[in-house]
Scaffold this active site. Structure first.
Site, PDB file in Angstrom:
ATOM      1  N   THR A 164      39.792  39.794  38.190  1.00 31.81           N
ATOM      2  CA  THR A 164      40.428  40.962  37.579  1.00 31.81           C
ATOM      3  C   THR A 164      41.457  40.452  36.571  1.00 31.81           C
ATOM      4  O   THR A 164      41.596  39.236  36.379  1.00 31.81           O
ATOM      5  CB  THR A 164      41.129  41.827  38.640  1.00 31.81           C
ATOM      6  OG1 THR A 164      42.309  41.136  39.103  1.00 31.81           O
ATOM      7  CG2 THR A 164      40.215  42.106  39.823  1.00 31.81           C
ATOM      8  N   CYS A 165      42.195  41.362  35.945  1.00 28.83           N
ATOM      9  CA  CYS A 165      43.218  40.915  34.999  1.00 28.83           C
ATOM     10  C   CYS A 165      44.335  40.150  35.703  1.00 28.83           C
ATOM     11  O   CYS A 165      45.078  39.389  35.070  1.00 28.83           O
ATOM     12  CB  CYS A 165      43.790  42.106  34.245  1.00 28.83           C
ATOM     13  SG  CYS A 165      44.510  43.379  35.306  1.00 28.83           S
ATOM     14  N   ARG A 198      43.826  38.257  38.744  1.00 27.57           N
ATOM     15  CA  ARG A 198      43.410  37.154  39.612  1.00 27.57           C
ATOM     16  C   ARG A 198      41.961  36.755  39.346  1.00 27.57           C
ATOM     17  O   ARG A 198      41.150  37.578  38.899  1.00 27.57           O
ATOM     18  CB  ARG A 198      43.573  37.532  41.084  1.00 27.57           C
ATOM     19  CG  ARG A 198      42.636  38.612  41.571  1.00 27.57           C
ATOM     20  CD  ARG A 198      42.910  39.003  43.026  1.00 27.57           C
ATOM     21  NE  ARG A 198      44.203  39.643  43.166  1.00 27.57           N
ATOM     22  CZ  ARG A 198      45.271  39.075  43.756  1.00 27.57           C
ATOM     23  NH1 ARG A 198      45.171  37.881  44.289  1.00 27.57           N
ATOM     24  NH2 ARG A 198      46.402  39.734  43.857  1.00 27.57           N
ATOM     25  N   LEU A 252      45.373  51.072  43.609  1.00 22.51           N
ATOM     26  CA  LEU A 252      44.206  51.859  43.990  1.00 22.51           C
ATOM     27  C   LEU A 252      42.901  51.233  43.504  1.00 22.51           C
ATOM     28  O   LEU A 252      41.840  51.489  44.066  1.00 22.51           O
ATOM     29  CB  LEU A 252      44.325  53.274  43.399  1.00 22.51           C
ATOM     30  CG  LEU A 252      45.453  54.148  43.932  1.00 22.51           C
ATOM     31  CD1 LEU A 252      45.646  55.363  43.040  1.00 22.51           C
ATOM     32  CD2 LEU A 252      45.168  54.576  45.359  1.00 22.51           C
ATOM     33  N   GLN A 288      37.277  47.077  43.100  1.00 19.50           N
ATOM     34  CA  GLN A 288      36.885  45.803  42.492  1.00 19.50           C
ATOM     35  C   GLN A 288      36.309  44.856  43.543  1.00 19.50           C
ATOM     36  O   GLN A 288      35.354  44.120  43.268  1.00 19.50           O
ATOM     37  CB  GLN A 288      38.100  45.179  41.790  1.00 19.50           C
ATOM     38  CG  GLN A 288      38.518  45.954  40.547  1.00 19.50           C
ATOM     39  CD  GLN A 288      39.905  45.573  40.053  1.00 19.50           C
ATOM     40  OE1 GLN A 288      40.775  45.139  40.819  1.00 19.50           O
ATOM     41  NE2 GLN A 288      40.149  45.745  38.759  1.00 19.50           N
ATOM     42  N   GLY A 324      50.795  54.256  19.269  1.00 19.34           N
ATOM     43  CA  GLY A 324      51.441  52.990  19.600  1.00 19.34           C
ATOM     44  C   GLY A 324      50.820  52.397  20.841  1.00 19.34           C
ATOM     45  O   GLY A 324      50.698  53.082  21.864  1.00 19.34           O
ATOM     46  N   GLY A 364      51.670  49.588  22.866  1.00 18.72           N
ATOM     47  CA  GLY A 364      52.391  48.552  23.596  1.00 18.72           C
ATOM     48  C   GLY A 364      51.741  48.343  24.950  1.00 18.72           C
ATOM     49  O   GLY A 364      50.708  48.953  25.259  1.00 18.72           O
ATOM     50  N   ILE A 408      52.539  49.237  28.071  1.00 19.98           N
ATOM     51  CA  ILE A 408      52.403  50.441  28.896  1.00 19.98           C
ATOM     52  C   ILE A 408      51.445  51.431  28.234  1.00 19.98           C
ATOM     53  O   ILE A 408      50.586  52.023  28.893  1.00 19.98           O
ATOM     54  CB  ILE A 408      53.776  51.103  29.132  1.00 19.98           C
ATOM     55  CG1 ILE A 408      54.681  50.175  29.939  1.00 19.98           C
ATOM     56  CG2 ILE A 408      53.611  52.424  29.871  1.00 19.98           C
ATOM     57  CD1 ILE A 408      56.079  50.712  30.161  1.00 19.98           C
ATOM     58  N   GLY A 409      51.565  51.606  26.906  1.00 19.92           N
ATOM     59  CA  GLY A 409      50.683  52.521  26.202  1.00 19.92           C
ATOM     60  C   GLY A 409      49.220  52.145  26.348  1.00 19.92           C
ATOM     61  O   GLY A 409      48.354  53.008  26.568  1.00 19.92           O
TER      62      GLY A 409
END
Length: 424
Positions: free
Chosen positions: A51-52, A54, A117, A122, A191, A193, A195-196
């Site tokens: 995953t992003c 691990r 969640l 996954q 935008g 970033g 979080i976005g």
């Protein structure tokens, strides 16, 4: 647990994002890697989870195969000096350590956002890939089904999965609440970033939102994220005002020192009912006075993070309960593992008793009629099963007491099991 199950991998706890990105695997790569580990390294009970946050490999082998696995990973990803990255990897070289780690990962205890969640889904996908590759043995099947059952208990019996504990997911939940009465709400994200971009990923995964547009000053970044998520529309930055006019919700993740969305800009929009602005930026990218525009409501990062913090506190309070459920599952898995250890002995006992029974039947059946022969067969079979059942129960009880070895010696002598062939 007496099984050669192990694990090796890295995560956000041990490796920075650049390293995790370097060796991350998509579905196709995971499937290829499973084939390599199974066919070239001869490993079994394989699970490849990437995953992003691990990339980890769970496997069964009598000896530590982590160096070979890391090198094979480097070869798959085209990384020449894989030894330079050994320090980022964690090893779990006992069955108990590896199993416990998988439980904690799958439940979300080891996640960057506690109670994540997504991680359980996954793990399910990784298990499906393992099953498809015929790389999952009896132990992994049992372990994963126990993990999924434990996950269901955690959802039903605790508050560990309640609420949105990440800012980006809390923003998604807020938008869902705001648009509950809007048919096919139109969402514009401005935008991209960190979080976005995460909010965009959540919106893409959500079945609620099918009309999502993203806009970034650098269009190529928006196009890259749209390709990753699929189904997102890209708006040119110069067309932003038109996009705002069409949208029901505008989510801003614009990074700048002064607000980008001003009351003057928003007042020019033709707001027919309600328009919601969600500000994810620090400093704020939406001017406070924007909320004075009729029909416009503004929600800032503090409101969203407050929701996330409350959920996180609730989840952390449930951690001891989650660990207690995992401990129960581990104990049950341990009992099953011990019983599997004596399964060959039980087969030998059964074969030995059946051989004696058949020899005795052969001695007397010739002197008996069909009805008497059948009655004798039924009686001896019932007697054998009762004898066998008593010893099997004693063996299983001895397993739970960790005293199976002593009883095995007695049974070996009593039934001459060393001479009995092991059943496949």
């Amino acid at each position: 647990m007496n099984h050669p199950f192990k694990a090796v991998g890295l995560s956000f706890k041990t490796a920075p994002l650049a390293i995790r990105e370097l060796i991350s695997l998509d579905e196709a790569a995971c499937r290829r890697f499973l084939d390599t580990l199974r066919n070239e390294l001869g490993l079994s009970d394989l699970l490849v989870l990437s995953t992003c946050n691990r990339t980890e490999v769970f496997y069964a082998s009598e000896r530590d195969q982590s160096p070979a696995i890391i090198e094979a990973l480097g070869e798959l990803k085209g990384v020449v000096e894989m030894a330079d990255y050994y320090e980022y990897f964690s090893l779990y070289n006992t069955c108990t350590e590896a199993s416990q780690h998988l439980f904690e990962v799958a439940m979300g205890l080891d996640a960057q956002v506690v109670g994540d969640l997504q991680i359980s889904n996954q793990v399910k996908k990784a298990y499906q890939w393992s099953a498809d590759a015929d790389a999952a043995g009896p132990f992994l099947h049992r372990l994963l089904h126990t993990v999924f059952f434990t996950n269901k208990r955690v959802q039903q019996e605790t508050s560990f999965r309640d609420g949105a504990a990440s800012t980006s997911y809390a923003a998604l939940e807020l938008v869902e609440e705001l648009t509950a009465d809007v048919a096919n709400p139109r969402v514009l994200v401005v935008g991209l970033g960190e979080i976005g971009a995460d909010v965009c990923r959540h919106l893409a995964d959500s079945k609620t939102f099918t009309d999502v547009t993203i806009c970034n000053r650098t269009r190529s970044k928006a196009e890259e994220l749209a390709a990753e998520c699929g189904g997102l529309k890209v708006l040119n930055f110069e067309d932003l005002v038109d996009g705002m006019q069409q949208a029901d919700v505008i989510i801003s993740s614009v990074a700048r020192d002064t607000p980008y969305f001003t009351a003057d800009m928003v007042s020019r929009l033709d707001v027919l009912s309600f328009k919601f602005f969600v500000d994810l930026s620090v400093p704020r990218s939406i001017e406070a006075e924007v909320e004075q525009v009729p029909g416009v409501l503004v929600y800032n990062i503090d409101a969203i993070q407050s929701r996330a913090n409350e959920a996180l506190e609730q989840r952390l309070a449930a951690v001891p309960q989650v660990r207690a459920i995992i401990a129960e599952s581990m104990a049950g898995l341990n009992d099953w593992s011990r019983e599997m250890m004596v399964s060959p002995i039980i087969h030998r006992m059964k074969e030995g008793l059946e051989q004696i029974r058949q020899e005795e039947l052969d001695r007397y059946q010739k002197k008996l009629g069909p009805d008497e022969a059948k009655r004798l067969d039924d009686i001896t079979k019932s007697l054998m099963q009762k004898v066998l059942k008593r010893h099997v129960l004693q063996l299983k009880a001895a397993c739970k007491r960790d005293q199976a070895d002593q009883l095995l010696e007695v049974l070996n002598d009593l039934f001459d099991l060393e001479r009995q062939p092991t059943q496949a």
